[in-house]
Design a protein around this motif. Structure first.
Motif, PDB file in Angstrom:
ATOM      1  N   SER A   1       0.826  -1.203   0.000  1.00  0.00           N
ATOM      2  CA  SER A   1       0.000   0.000   0.000  1.00  0.00           C
ATOM      3  C   SER A   1       0.865   1.260   0.000  1.00  0.00           C
ATOM      4  CB  SER A   1      -0.899  -0.019   1.242  1.00  0.00           C
ATOM      5  OG  SER A   1      -1.644   1.173   1.314  1.00  0.00           O
ATOM      6  N   GLU A   2       0.389   2.302  -0.697  1.00  0.00           N
ATOM      7  CA  GLU A   2       1.100   3.584  -0.721  1.00  0.00           C
ATOM      8  C   GLU A   2       0.675   4.482   0.436  1.00  0.00           C
ATOM      9  OE1 GLU A   2       3.481   4.041  -2.847  1.00  0.00           O
ATOM     10  OE2 GLU A   2       3.069   2.202  -3.946  1.00  0.00           O
ATOM     11  N   LEU A   3      -0.339   4.016   1.200  1.00  0.00           N
ATOM     12  CA  LEU A   3      -0.830   4.814   2.334  1.00  0.00           C
ATOM     13  C   LEU A   3       0.296   5.018   3.344  1.00  0.00           C
ATOM     14  CD1 LEU A   3      -4.317   3.549   3.578  1.00  0.00           C
ATOM     15  CD2 LEU A   3      -3.706   5.863   2.954  1.00  0.00           C
ATOM     16  N   PRO A   4       0.457   6.239   3.861  1.00  0.00           N
ATOM     17  CA  PRO A   4       1.448   6.429   4.928  1.00  0.00           C
ATOM     18  C   PRO A   4       1.049   5.626   6.166  1.00  0.00           C
ATOM     19  CG  PRO A   4       0.675   8.539   4.081  1.00  0.00           C
ATOM     20  CD  PRO A   4      -0.198   7.495   3.488  1.00  0.00           C
ATOM     21  N   PHE A   5       2.044   5.254   6.955  1.00  0.00           N
ATOM     22  CA  PHE A   5       1.816   4.407   8.121  1.00  0.00           C
ATOM     23  C   PHE A   5       0.794   5.019   9.077  1.00  0.00           C
ATOM     24  CE2 PHE A   5       2.679   1.283  11.231  1.00  0.00           C
ATOM     25  CZ  PHE A   5       2.808   1.903  12.468  1.00  0.00           C
ATOM     26  N   SER A   6       0.933   6.306   9.356  1.00  0.00           N
ATOM     27  CA  SER A   6       0.044   6.948  10.337  1.00  0.00           C
ATOM     28  C   SER A   6      -1.405   6.954   9.845  1.00  0.00           C
ATOM     29  CB  SER A   6       0.514   8.362  10.634  1.00  0.00           C
ATOM     30  OG  SER A   6       0.699   9.057   9.428  1.00  0.00           O
ATOM     31  N   THR A   7      -1.601   7.202   8.541  1.00  0.00           N
ATOM     32  CA  THR A   7      -2.961   7.253   7.993  1.00  0.00           C
ATOM     33  C   THR A   7      -3.598   5.867   8.050  1.00  0.00           C
ATOM     34  OG1 THR A   7      -2.089   8.855   6.414  1.00  0.00           O
ATOM     35  CG2 THR A   7      -4.333   8.073   6.038  1.00  0.00           C
ATOM     36  N   PHE A   8      -2.832   4.855   7.672  1.00  0.00           N
ATOM     37  CA  PHE A   8      -3.320   3.473   7.687  1.00  0.00           C
ATOM     38  C   PHE A   8      -3.720   3.095   9.108  1.00  0.00           C
ATOM     39  CE2 PHE A   8      -4.345  -0.522   6.449  1.00  0.00           C
ATOM     40  CZ  PHE A   8      -3.520  -1.238   5.607  1.00  0.00           C
ATOM     41  N   LEU A   9      -2.837   3.459  10.054  1.00  0.00           N
ATOM     42  CA  LEU A   9      -3.084   3.127  11.461  1.00  0.00           C
ATOM     43  C   LEU A   9      -4.341   3.831  11.960  1.00  0.00           C
ATOM     44  CD1 LEU A   9      -1.323   1.362  13.295  1.00  0.00           C
ATOM     45  CD2 LEU A   9      -0.424   3.439  14.299  1.00  0.00           C
ATOM     46  N   LEU A  10      -4.466   5.117  11.619  1.00  0.00           N
ATOM     47  CA  LEU A  10      -5.619   5.898  12.095  1.00  0.00           C
ATOM     48  C   LEU A  10      -6.928   5.376  11.505  1.00  0.00           C
ATOM     49  CD1 LEU A  10      -4.217   9.524  12.107  1.00  0.00           C
ATOM     50  CD2 LEU A  10      -5.176   8.310  14.046  1.00  0.00           C
ATOM     51  N   THR A  11      -6.845   4.695  10.361  1.00  0.00           N
ATOM     52  CA  THR A  11      -8.055   4.109   9.768  1.00  0.00           C
ATOM     53  C   THR A  11      -8.390   2.784  10.445  1.00  0.00           C
ATOM     54  OG1 THR A  11      -7.124   4.916   7.681  1.00  0.00           O
ATOM     55  CG2 THR A  11      -9.141   3.635   7.542  1.00  0.00           C
ATOM     56  N   MET A  12      -7.353   1.991  10.711  1.00  0.00           N
ATOM     57  CA  MET A  12      -7.583   0.628  11.223  1.00  0.00           C
ATOM     58  C   MET A  12      -7.948   0.590  12.700  1.00  0.00           C
ATOM     59  SD  MET A  12      -7.067  -1.772   8.918  1.00  0.00           S
ATOM     60  CE  MET A  12      -6.302  -3.225   9.610  1.00  0.00           C
ATOM     61  N   GLN A  13      -7.216   1.345  13.512  1.00  0.00           N
ATOM     62  CA  GLN A  13      -7.349   1.199  14.961  1.00  0.00           C
ATOM     63  C   GLN A  13      -8.750   1.533  15.483  1.00  0.00           C
ATOM     64  OE1 GLN A  13      -4.400  -0.618  14.816  1.00  0.00           O
ATOM     65  NE2 GLN A  13      -4.416  -0.140  16.970  1.00  0.00           N
ATOM     66  N   PRO A  14      -9.355   2.671  15.081  1.00  0.00           N
ATOM     67  CA  PRO A  14     -10.690   2.963  15.627  1.00  0.00           C
ATOM     68  C   PRO A  14     -11.739   1.912  15.240  1.00  0.00           C
ATOM     69  CG  PRO A  14      -9.745   4.910  14.598  1.00  0.00           C
ATOM     70  CD  PRO A  14      -8.868   3.758  14.223  1.00  0.00           C
ATOM     71  N   ILE A  15     -11.632   1.387  13.999  1.00  0.00           N
ATOM     72  CA  ILE A  15     -12.595   0.364  13.571  1.00  0.00           C
ATOM     73  C   ILE A  15     -12.463  -0.863  14.459  1.00  0.00           C
ATOM     74  CG2 ILE A  15     -13.232  -1.195  11.667  1.00  0.00           C
ATOM     75  CD1 ILE A  15     -12.125   0.963   9.739  1.00  0.00           C
ATOM     76  N   HIS A  16     -11.208  -1.261  14.697  1.00  0.00           N
ATOM     77  CA  HIS A  16     -10.999  -2.467  15.500  1.00  0.00           C
ATOM     78  C   HIS A  16     -11.242  -2.242  16.979  1.00  0.00           C
ATOM     79  CE1 HIS A  16      -9.233  -3.883  11.741  1.00  0.00           C
ATOM     80  NE2 HIS A  16      -9.510  -5.082  12.197  1.00  0.00           N
ATOM     81  N   LEU A  17     -11.218  -0.989  17.401  1.00  0.00           N
ATOM     82  CA  LEU A  17     -11.599  -0.688  18.788  1.00  0.00           C
ATOM     83  C   LEU A  17     -13.080  -0.980  18.972  1.00  0.00           C
ATOM     84  CD1 LEU A  17     -10.896   0.553  21.569  1.00  0.00           C
ATOM     85  CD2 LEU A  17     -11.478   2.767  20.614  1.00  0.00           C
ATOM     86  N   ALA A  18     -13.884  -0.521  18.014  1.00  0.00           N
ATOM     87  CA  ALA A  18     -15.324  -0.777  18.078  1.00  0.00           C
ATOM     88  C   ALA A  18     -15.611  -2.278  18.002  1.00  0.00           C
ATOM     89  CB  ALA A  18     -16.033  -0.046  16.932  1.00  0.00           C
ATOM     90  N   ILE A  19     -14.895  -2.968  17.098  1.00  0.00           N
ATOM     91  CA  ILE A  19     -15.096  -4.430  16.957  1.00  0.00           C
ATOM     92  C   ILE A  19     -14.694  -5.129  18.253  1.00  0.00           C
ATOM     93  CG2 ILE A  19     -14.346  -6.497  15.691  1.00  0.00           C
ATOM     94  CD1 ILE A  19     -13.884  -4.655  13.258  1.00  0.00           C
ATOM     95  N   GLY A  20     -13.608  -4.657  18.857  1.00  0.00           N
ATOM     96  CA  GLY A  20     -13.125  -5.260  20.111  1.00  0.00           C
ATOM     97  C   GLY A  20     -14.127  -5.105  21.236  1.00  0.00           C
ATOM     98  N   ILE A  21     -14.743  -3.932  21.329  1.00  0.00           N
ATOM     99  CA  ILE A  21     -15.739  -3.696  22.383  1.00  0.00           C
ATOM    100  C   ILE A  21     -16.933  -4.633  22.195  1.00  0.00           C
ATOM    101  CG2 ILE A  21     -17.377  -2.015  23.326  1.00  0.00           C
ATOM    102  CD1 ILE A  21     -15.286   0.165  22.603  1.00  0.00           C
ATOM    103  N   VAL A  22     -17.407  -4.724  20.958  1.00  0.00           N
ATOM    104  CA  VAL A  22     -18.561  -5.596  20.669  1.00  0.00           C
ATOM    105  C   VAL A  22     -18.223  -7.047  20.987  1.00  0.00           C
ATOM    106  CG1 VAL A  22     -19.965  -6.524  18.783  1.00  0.00           C
ATOM    107  CG2 VAL A  22     -19.552  -4.070  18.925  1.00  0.00           C
ATOM    108  N   GLU A  23     -17.060  -7.481  20.518  1.00  0.00           N
ATOM    109  CA  GLU A  23     -16.662  -8.871  20.773  1.00  0.00           C
ATOM    110  C   GLU A  23     -16.499  -9.127  22.265  1.00  0.00           C
ATOM    111  OE1 GLU A  23     -13.387 -10.459  18.474  1.00  0.00           O
ATOM    112  OE2 GLU A  23     -13.128 -11.910  20.114  1.00  0.00           O
ATOM    113  N   GLY A  24     -15.921  -8.153  22.959  1.00  0.00           N
ATOM    114  CA  GLY A  24     -15.732  -8.293  24.406  1.00  0.00           C
ATOM    115  C   GLY A  24     -17.066  -8.436  25.128  1.00  0.00           C
TER     116      GLY A  24
END
Lengths: 331, 267
Positions: free
Chosen positions: A169-192
């Motif tokens: 991916s050409e996405l910068p690391f910070s942008t990729f991270l900022l996209t992935m982490q919040p989504i997986h935070l929500a998924i983590g809460i639901v799964e928890g």
């Protein structure tokens, strides 16, 4: 998130296969040591159960969306982390073959991202310590949610690193991270939440399924000391060589304000302190005197760590002796 | 059909395809597994801008779909998990990579566009390769291939038992969901207050079934290990098959066949 083959380079896939393979080998050894062949069919059927449970969509109140169980945390609670890890590998392999959910080459990455973090970090480092002494509803809910959130955050971080290391991916690391982490935070809460609800039901109806894994095995002092010594040697002796030579935050701020990274002070107190420092500093600026050799940094890292360890152990021993003497004194 | 019923149907369909008596299904499973892994490794090793070099790799799935007498259209459904993720990752490439590659009538084709298309094609090829493996090799043969690679027996047994009981437990989960839906006809989805009991009941049934399974396995002489009949190499095709594919993959990887063909036509 199941990674596809197209998202990993062969080199990254090989490294992750090696890491997951090493963990799986260790888990096989630990499971075999239990010498409980009854566990094997239970692991197989539990794998099928998690597969079926993943297909059930749970409506999240107030959002209009739905979530589902991943199952790694639940498996770890019922089977233990090592058996759960092996079961998750079987699940991921069947998913990649039957449903093309995740690739064959990326299987090593998926095992690491989805099984390793949940079974060994989320369960061993979060869930088990919280429920060390006594089980209760609040503790189960807290442990499940925190464990799932941590596992998923680490998993999504790994996905980002693996994708970027593969040069996909050409996405910068910070942008990729900022996209992935919040989504997986929500998924983590639901799964928890889903995991905690199921575990509470099990706790209230068939407590023996959870209690058999509740014994907290302490890591031996010798193993812990060996691991710490190794980490200190690697960081102090190895990583220190590649440490940044840029000024730290304080020096940078002073440089911006004063135009010079170091402040000069005048007075007898400062002069005395400076002369004491000159006499006692054997490795000035973390290196050998009058030498720019990188081994000076390594040596000072190791010596410094040793001196700190000696002082801490010495203080600990002194405190222990004082406490013993206080206990012996008659009241 | 519900999601669970669809999953059961897909598993049964793949099982039927892999049980057919055609010559490709009879090839040693270890050979097919290694060819699949080699194919996937070579596909992902192509440079992100090497679109024309990658296209000839389509020969493998095209030839295998013909040999295995399977419909390509039905396999497109398999792409539903992979394509969204691959597109999500690749869609940003044109916005960050502006390396100019070609200009056609003032329309500039950038490196980002090429790398995004290459990524999607790689995703499709790799999924099709895994699908072709599973429709030509049943799960027992794949487990045998894993044992040939000295993968520990305990892990291979997990894969076998997990696969064996998936259909059964999917059926039970489907029954539970149907029973819930019939008792809550105007409700969408499953409410939070029954999450625990719904999944918990399925879990207890699974554990009780696992205990029965263990008892029946022990009565049949199970002592912690399954035994497999050895599958040897039975025909010359099983030796020629991997050699021909590997030669073809290496030619495609290191010789740009598309530009070679183009040069032949131009000259």
């Amino acid at each position: 998130m199941h990674m596809a083959d197209a998202l990993v380079a062969p080199a990254v896939a090989a490294v992750m296969y090696a890491a997951s393979g090493a963990t799986a080998t260790y888990s096989v050894r630990k499971v075999k040591l239990e010498q409980n062949i009854k566990k094997i069919p239970i692991m197989g059927v539990m794998g099928a159960f998690v597969f079926a449970a993943q297909m059930i969509n749970f409506t999240i109140p107030g959002t209009g969306s739905s979530g589902h169980l991943s199952g790694a945390m639940l498996l770890s609670v019922i089977l233990g982390p090592y058996a759960a890890f092996l079961t998750m590998i079987a699940i991921l392999l069947v998913q990649s073959l039957m449903f093309a959910d995740g690739g064959l080459l990326a299987l090593g990455c998926n095992i690491w991202n989805m099984a390793f973090y949940a079974c060994f970090i989320g369960y061993l480092c979060v869930y088990k310590p919280i429920l060390r002494n006594k089980h209760s509803r609040i503790k189960i809910i807290t442990a499940s949610i925190l464990g799932c959130i941590l596992s998923l955050q680490l998993g999504s971080l790994s996905v980002t690193i693996q994708t970027l290391a593969s040069g996909i991916s050409e996405l910068p690391f910070s942008t990729f991270l900022l996209t992935m982490q919040p989504i997986h935070l929500a998924i983590g809460i639901v799964e928890g939440v889903i995991t905690s609800v199921v575990l509470i039901f099990i706790y209230e109806t068939r407590r023996e399924l959870i209690d058999q894994q509740s014994t907290y095995n302490r890591l031996s002092i010798k193993k812990m000391m060996a691991i710490l010594i190794l980490i200190v040697a690697l960081i102090g002796g190895g990583l220190s060589i590649v440490a940044s030579s840029n000024p730290d935050g304080l020096e940078w701020s002073i440089e911006k304000v004063m135009g010079n990274g170091e402040l000069k002070a005048e007075g007898s107190v400062y002069d005395t302190a400076s002369s004491v420092q000159e006499k006692t500093a054997i490795l000035t600026d973390y290196g050998f005197e009058n030498s720019d050799s990188k081994y000076g940094t390594t040596f000072s890292g190791l010596i410094g760590s040793l001196v700190v360890a000696v002082i801490c152990i010495g203080c600990g021993l002194v405190i222990k002796i004082i406490k013993k003497q206080k206990k012996r004194k008659p009241e | 059909m519900s999601k669970l019923s669809n999953a059961i149907y897909e598993i049964n369909y793949i099982d039927e395809l892999s049980q057919r008596k055609i010559w490709i299904n009879r090839i040693h499973p270890l050979i097919k597994l290694m060819i699949t892994i080699i194919y996937i490794s070579i596909v992902v090793s192509f440079d992100k801008y090497n679109l024309f070099g990658l296209i000839p790799m389509a020969l493998y799935p095209v030839i295998l779909f013909n040999i295995s007498e399977t419909s390509f259209i039905l396999s497109v459904k398999k792409l539903r998990f992979v394509l969204p993720i691959v597109c999500f990752v690749g869609i940003f490439n044109p916005f960050f990579d502006h390396t100019q590659f070609l200009e056609i009538n003032k329309f500039v084709i950038t490196g980002g566009m090429i790398s995004a298309i290459t990524l999607i094609i790689k995703g499709i090829f790799t999924v099709l390769a895994s699908y072709l493996l599973i429709i030509t090799t049943n799960i027992e043969s794949i487990c045998y291939a894993l044992r040939c690679l000295h993968i520990p027996d305990i892990f291979v047994t997990q894969v076998l038992l997990t696969y064996r009981y998936i259909t059964l437990l999917l059926g039970q989960a489907n029954t539970i969901i149907q029973a819930y839906s019939l008792r809550a006809p105007y409700q969408k989805g499953i409410k939070m207050k029954v999450w625990g009991s719904l999944v918990g009941q399925l879990l207890f049934r699974s554990i009780d079934r696992a205990n029965d399974l263990y008892d029946s396995m022990v009565l049949r002489g199970y002592k912690g290990e399954f035994y497999y009949a050895r599958k040897g190499i039975r025909s010359y095709m099983e030796i020629l098959y991997p050699i021909l594919w590997i030669i073809l993959f290496l030619i495609i990887r290191y010789v740009n066949l598309v530009s070679l063909l183009g040069n032949i036509f131009i000259s």
